[in-house]
Scaffold this motif. Structure first.
Motif, PDB file in Angstrom:
ATOM      1  N   ASP A 169      34.151  48.026  46.867  1.00  0.00           N
ATOM      2  CA  ASP A 169      35.267  47.724  45.981  1.00  0.00           C
ATOM      3  C   ASP A 169      36.518  48.348  46.594  1.00  0.00           C
ATOM      4  O   ASP A 169      36.436  49.350  47.287  1.00  0.00           O
ATOM      5  N   THR A 170      37.663  47.754  46.385  1.00  0.00           N
ATOM      6  CA  THR A 170      38.898  48.399  46.833  1.00  0.00           C
ATOM      7  C   THR A 170      39.904  48.348  45.692  1.00  0.00           C
ATOM      8  O   THR A 170      39.726  47.601  44.739  1.00  0.00           O
ATOM      9  N   ALA A 171      40.942  49.123  45.819  1.00  0.00           N
ATOM     10  CA  ALA A 171      41.954  49.161  44.767  1.00  0.00           C
ATOM     11  C   ALA A 171      43.116  48.256  45.128  1.00  0.00           C
ATOM     12  O   ALA A 171      43.603  48.266  46.251  1.00  0.00           O
ATOM     13  N   GLY A 172      43.570  47.468  44.160  1.00  0.00           N
ATOM     14  CA  GLY A 172      44.596  46.485  44.450  1.00  0.00           C
ATOM     15  C   GLY A 172      46.021  46.971  44.289  1.00  0.00           C
ATOM     16  O   GLY A 172      46.970  46.236  44.534  1.00  0.00           O
ATOM     17  N   GLN A 173      46.173  48.208  43.860  1.00  0.00           N
ATOM     18  CA  GLN A 173      47.524  48.693  43.575  1.00  0.00           C
ATOM     19  C   GLN A 173      48.399  48.706  44.817  1.00  0.00           C
ATOM     20  O   GLN A 173      47.926  48.898  45.923  1.00  0.00           O
ATOM     21  N   GLU A 174      49.668  48.506  44.543  1.00  0.00           N
ATOM     22  CA  GLU A 174      50.661  48.371  45.606  1.00  0.00           C
ATOM     23  C   GLU A 174      50.548  49.475  46.664  1.00  0.00           C
ATOM     24  O   GLU A 174      50.514  49.208  47.854  1.00  0.00           O
ATOM     25  N   THR A 218      40.783  57.559  44.124  1.00  0.00           N
ATOM     26  CA  THR A 218      41.928  57.821  43.264  1.00  0.00           C
ATOM     27  C   THR A 218      42.115  56.799  42.164  1.00  0.00           C
ATOM     28  O   THR A 218      43.110  56.800  41.465  1.00  0.00           O
ATOM     29  N   LEU A 219      41.140  55.922  41.996  1.00  0.00           N
ATOM     30  CA  LEU A 219      41.360  54.773  41.134  1.00  0.00           C
ATOM     31  C   LEU A 219      41.235  55.039  39.659  1.00  0.00           C
ATOM     32  O   LEU A 219      42.134  54.734  38.873  1.00  0.00           O
ATOM     33  N   LEU A 220      40.117  55.595  39.254  1.00  0.00           N
ATOM     34  CA  LEU A 220      39.785  55.563  37.831  1.00  0.00           C
ATOM     35  C   LEU A 220      40.399  56.685  36.995  1.00  0.00           C
ATOM     36  O   LEU A 220      40.785  57.685  37.529  1.00  0.00           O
ATOM     37  N   THR A 280      35.144  32.011  39.342  1.00  0.00           N
ATOM     38  CA  THR A 280      34.111  32.913  38.817  1.00  0.00           C
ATOM     39  C   THR A 280      34.542  33.503  37.479  1.00  0.00           C
ATOM     40  O   THR A 280      35.730  33.500  37.133  1.00  0.00           O
ATOM     41  N   SER A 281      33.566  34.004  36.772  1.00  0.00           N
ATOM     42  CA  SER A 281      33.857  34.841  35.622  1.00  0.00           C
ATOM     43  C   SER A 281      32.960  36.063  35.675  1.00  0.00           C
ATOM     44  O   SER A 281      31.741  35.952  35.569  1.00  0.00           O
ATOM     45  N   ALA A 282      33.590  37.208  35.875  1.00  0.00           N
ATOM     46  CA  ALA A 282      32.804  38.440  35.876  1.00  0.00           C
ATOM     47  C   ALA A 282      32.291  38.707  34.475  1.00  0.00           C
ATOM     48  O   ALA A 282      31.275  39.356  34.282  1.00  0.00           O
ATOM     49  N   ASP A 292      36.671  32.114  32.505  1.00  0.00           N
ATOM     50  CA  ASP A 292      36.286  31.982  31.092  1.00  0.00           C
ATOM     51  C   ASP A 292      37.496  31.934  30.161  1.00  0.00           C
ATOM     52  O   ASP A 292      37.413  31.466  29.025  1.00  0.00           O
ATOM     53  N   VAL A 293      38.643  32.402  30.648  1.00  0.00           N
ATOM     54  CA  VAL A 293      39.840  32.441  29.794  1.00  0.00           C
ATOM     55  C   VAL A 293      40.610  31.131  29.925  1.00  0.00           C
ATOM     56  O   VAL A 293      41.654  31.067  30.567  1.00  0.00           O
ATOM     57  N   VAL A 294      40.111  30.092  29.316  1.00  0.00           N
ATOM     58  CA  VAL A 294      40.682  28.753  29.524  1.00  0.00           C
ATOM     59  C   VAL A 294      42.102  28.608  28.989  1.00  0.00           C
ATOM     60  O   VAL A 294      42.949  27.958  29.597  1.00  0.00           O
ATOM     61  N   GLY A 352      43.881  44.417  38.771  1.00  0.00           N
ATOM     62  CA  GLY A 352      43.633  43.763  37.493  1.00  0.00           C
ATOM     63  C   GLY A 352      42.999  42.387  37.557  1.00  0.00           C
ATOM     64  O   GLY A 352      42.725  41.770  36.527  1.00  0.00           O
ATOM     65  N   VAL A 353      42.761  41.876  38.771  1.00  0.00           N
ATOM     66  CA  VAL A 353      42.181  40.535  38.871  1.00  0.00           C
ATOM     67  C   VAL A 353      40.690  40.518  38.539  1.00  0.00           C
ATOM     68  O   VAL A 353      40.115  39.459  38.278  1.00  0.00           O
ATOM     69  N   GLY A 354      40.071  41.704  38.587  1.00  0.00           N
ATOM     70  CA  GLY A 354      38.660  41.783  38.194  1.00  0.00           C
ATOM     71  C   GLY A 354      37.685  42.094  39.316  1.00  0.00           C
ATOM     72  O   GLY A 354      36.495  41.842  39.192  1.00  0.00           O
ATOM     73  N   LYS A 355      38.176  42.676  40.412  1.00  0.00           N
ATOM     74  CA  LYS A 355      37.296  42.987  41.548  1.00  0.00           C
ATOM     75  C   LYS A 355      36.154  43.907  41.140  1.00  0.00           C
ATOM     76  O   LYS A 355      34.995  43.675  41.472  1.00  0.00           O
ATOM     77  N   THR A 356      36.520  44.963  40.446  1.00  0.00           N
ATOM     78  CA  THR A 356      35.502  45.948  40.060  1.00  0.00           C
ATOM     79  C   THR A 356      34.473  45.303  39.139  1.00  0.00           C
ATOM     80  O   THR A 356      33.272  45.535  39.278  1.00  0.00           O
ATOM     81  N   CYS A 357      34.941  44.469  38.246  1.00  0.00           N
ATOM     82  CA  CYS A 357      34.014  43.790  37.331  1.00  0.00           C
ATOM     83  C   CYS A 357      33.111  42.820  38.075  1.00  0.00           C
ATOM     84  O   CYS A 357      31.915  42.721  37.800  1.00  0.00           O
TER      85      CYS A 357
HETATM   86  N1  GTP Z   1      38.040  37.523  30.480  1.00  0.00           N
HETATM   87  C1  GTP Z   1      37.750  38.141  31.638  1.00  0.00           C
HETATM   88  N2  GTP Z   1      38.235  39.367  31.869  1.00  0.00           N
HETATM   89  C2  GTP Z   1      37.923  39.953  33.046  1.00  0.00           C
HETATM   90  C3  GTP Z   1      37.112  39.318  34.018  1.00  0.00           C
HETATM   91  N3  GTP Z   1      37.003  40.145  35.071  1.00  0.00           N
HETATM   92  C4  GTP Z   1      37.684  41.239  34.762  1.00  0.00           C
HETATM   93  N4  GTP Z   1      38.249  41.146  33.551  1.00  0.00           N
HETATM   94  C5  GTP Z   1      39.111  42.147  32.889  1.00  0.00           C
HETATM   95  O1  GTP Z   1      40.236  42.381  33.715  1.00  0.00           O
HETATM   96  C6  GTP Z   1      40.604  43.749  33.709  1.00  0.00           C
HETATM   97  C7  GTP Z   1      40.718  44.291  35.107  1.00  0.00           C
HETATM   98  O2  GTP Z   1      39.464  44.205  35.766  1.00  0.00           O
HETATM   99  P1  GTP Z   1      39.104  45.169  36.990  1.00  0.00           P
HETATM  100  O3  GTP Z   1      37.787  44.745  37.516  1.00  0.00           O
HETATM  101  O4  GTP Z   1      39.268  46.567  36.625  1.00  0.00           O
HETATM  102  O5  GTP Z   1      40.266  44.782  38.023  1.00  0.00           O
HETATM  103  P2  GTP Z   1      40.419  45.258  39.546  1.00  0.00           P
HETATM  104  O6  GTP Z   1      40.655  44.044  40.361  1.00  0.00           O
HETATM  105  O7  GTP Z   1      39.248  46.086  39.939  1.00  0.00           O
HETATM  106  O8  GTP Z   1      41.760  46.113  39.518  1.00  0.00           O
HETATM  107  P3  GTP Z   1      42.190  47.350  40.471  1.00  0.00           P
HETATM  108  O9  GTP Z   1      40.991  48.255  40.541  1.00  0.00           O
HETATM  109  O10 GTP Z   1      43.350  47.963  39.791  1.00  0.00           O
HETATM  110  O11 GTP Z   1      42.557  46.788  41.798  1.00  0.00           O
HETATM  111  C8  GTP Z   1      39.549  44.449  32.879  1.00  0.00           C
HETATM  112  O12 GTP Z   1      40.105  44.694  31.619  1.00  0.00           O
HETATM  113  C9  GTP Z   1      38.413  43.474  32.778  1.00  0.00           C
HETATM  114  O13 GTP Z   1      37.734  43.588  31.561  1.00  0.00           O
HETATM  115  C10 GTP Z   1      36.619  37.998  33.718  1.00  0.00           C
HETATM  116  O14 GTP Z   1      35.921  37.345  34.495  1.00  0.00           O
HETATM  117  N5  GTP Z   1      36.983  37.459  32.523  1.00  0.00           N
END
Ligand code: GTP
Ligand code: MG
Ligand code: ZN
Lengths: 216, 135
Positions: free
Chosen positions: A63-68, A214-216, A150-152, A124-126, A18-23
């Motif tokens: 990309d990798t999956a962050g799940q436990e 197995t991620l999505l 960063t902000s994805a 970006d989420v101040v 959920g930290v945003g790796k994929t994004c």
């Molecule tokens: N506001 C904001 N939201 C973000 C940003 N990057 C990612 N998100 C949101 O965070 C959520 C998780 O992002 P993912 O990229 O799926 O996270 P992940 O690290 O790939 O998670 P896993 O695949 O489970 O390991 C999504 O709902 C994104 O929209 C960012 O820079 N800013």
């Protein structure tokens, strides 16, 4: 056949779910295209070509999956990786604390000379910030790695971060090359430098059944 | 723009390919959507082979999707490279079925624009109908 590039770097993105790796990796571009077919399958890696100091560098970014449950995946994850982006979410303190765990994991399973960088994503989420820039900078300094926020979502610092990591890997490689040349007399440098395949990699084959899917 | 159903991005002017004397692409191959560089000139070889690719634009909630079937088309002409690092920029999907990976634009992720079977490490195909060209 002549190689059309000078360097090839394999990079990984790791960090909590959920930290945003994929994004970070998969949405560099504004006009992102919405294909249900592609987003259902998911993306494994991307190849990108950049130029540094007049040299052509191919980045293969995974990309990798962050799940436990994925954290038990060890060597296969890191096999051949030359650079690792450690990503946390600045609005999630736990994900920041866990950077230490991820670094321990890397130290245990990745090549010892792998280049690392920490990214504090979602800057970006101040209004929901839980981790200050200073805190993160301090942690990065402790480990001797670079840090960037960063902000994805709006693309802030994302490409720059990959350039920085690539630059550091290249510098390290060039330094090693130099040392080798100084020690070993004259020979022309190989056109392509591929990451060191240390002894730790030998175990990797045993883990090959691991699937990225197995991620999505 | 994203509302087109089952329709490939195509414009006649920049979708006609030119060959070099030795059968390579005379022009740069770019993404039809965002113009991201996929392959530089003279890096790929034109081949004829029949491969089914899902459509790039698929209507959401179609009955086909519910039945688990993928809408697509048989394509027969591709640009082939034998090393994945020949690509300037490209994305690989996760493996579908037992061995297929689809190729997509690295920037905008439009796709599938191409196809790869992980059992054949020296064949990477880009569909001529799904890309554009640039000098
Ligand atoms: N506001 C904001 N939201 C973000 C940003 N990057 C990612 N998100 C949101 O965070 C959520 C998780 O992002 P993912 O990229 O799926 O996270 P992940 O690290 O790939 O998670 P896993 O695949 O489970 O390991 C999504 O709902 C994104 O929209 C960012 O820079 N800013
Ligand atoms: Mg993810
Ligand atoms: Zn594109």
């Amino acid at each position: 056949m002549a190689k059309s590039y000078d360097y090839l770097f394999k990079l990984l993105l790791i960090g909590d779910s959920g930290v945003g790796k994929t994004c970070v990796l998969f949405r560099f571009s504004e006009d992102a295209f919405n294909s249900t077919f592609i987003s259902t399958i998911g993306i494994d890696f991307k190849i990108r070509t950049i130029e540094l100091d007049g040299k052509k560098i191919k980045l293969q970014i995974w990309d990798t999956a962050g799940q436990e449950r994925f954290r038990t995946i060890t060597t296969a994850y890191y096999r051949g990786a030359m650079g690792i982006m450690l990503v946390f979410d600045i609005t999630n303190e736990r994900s920041f604390e866990n950077i230490k765990t991820w670094i321990r994991n890397i130290e245990e399973h990745a090549a010892s000379d792998v280049e690392k960088m920490i990214l504090g994503n979602k800057c970006d989420v101040v209004d929901k910030r839980q981790v200050s820039k200073e805190q993160a900078q301090q942690l990065a300094a402790e480990y001797g790695v670079k840090f960037s926020e960063t902000s994805a979502k709006d693309g802030h610092n994302v490409e720059e971060a990959f350039m920085t990591l690539a630059k550091d890997i290249k510098a390290k490689m060039d330094r090693k090359q130099q040392e080798n040349n100084n020690g070993g007399g004259s020979h022309s440098s190989p056109n392509v430098h591929v990451g060191s395949q240390g002894g730790k990699d030998k175990k990797a084959n045993a883990n090959r059944s691991f699937s990225w899917c197995t991620l999505l | 723009m994203a509302t087109n159903d089952n329709q490939e991005v195509q414009s006649a002017s920049d979708s006609n390919h030119q060959l070099t004397a030795d059968g390579k692409n005379a022009q740069m191959i770019i993404c039809p959507n965002c113009r991201c560089k996929i392959l530089l000139k003279k890096t790929a070889e034109l081949v004829n082979t029949d491969i089914f690719l899902p459509y790039m634009r698929v209507k959401k909630n179609t009955s086909n999707q519910e039945s688990g079937q993928v809408d697509g088309e048989q394509l027969s002409q591709f640009w082939k490279v034998d090393n994945m690092f020949t690509f300037e920029n490209v994305g690989f999907t996760k493996t579908v079925g037992s061995s297929i990976k689809y190729l997509i634009c690295a920037d905008c992720e439009i796709g599938p624009i191409g196809w790869h079977d992980i059992n054949d490490k020296t064949t990477f195909l880009i569909a001529t109908q799904r890309i554009h060209y640039s000098d």
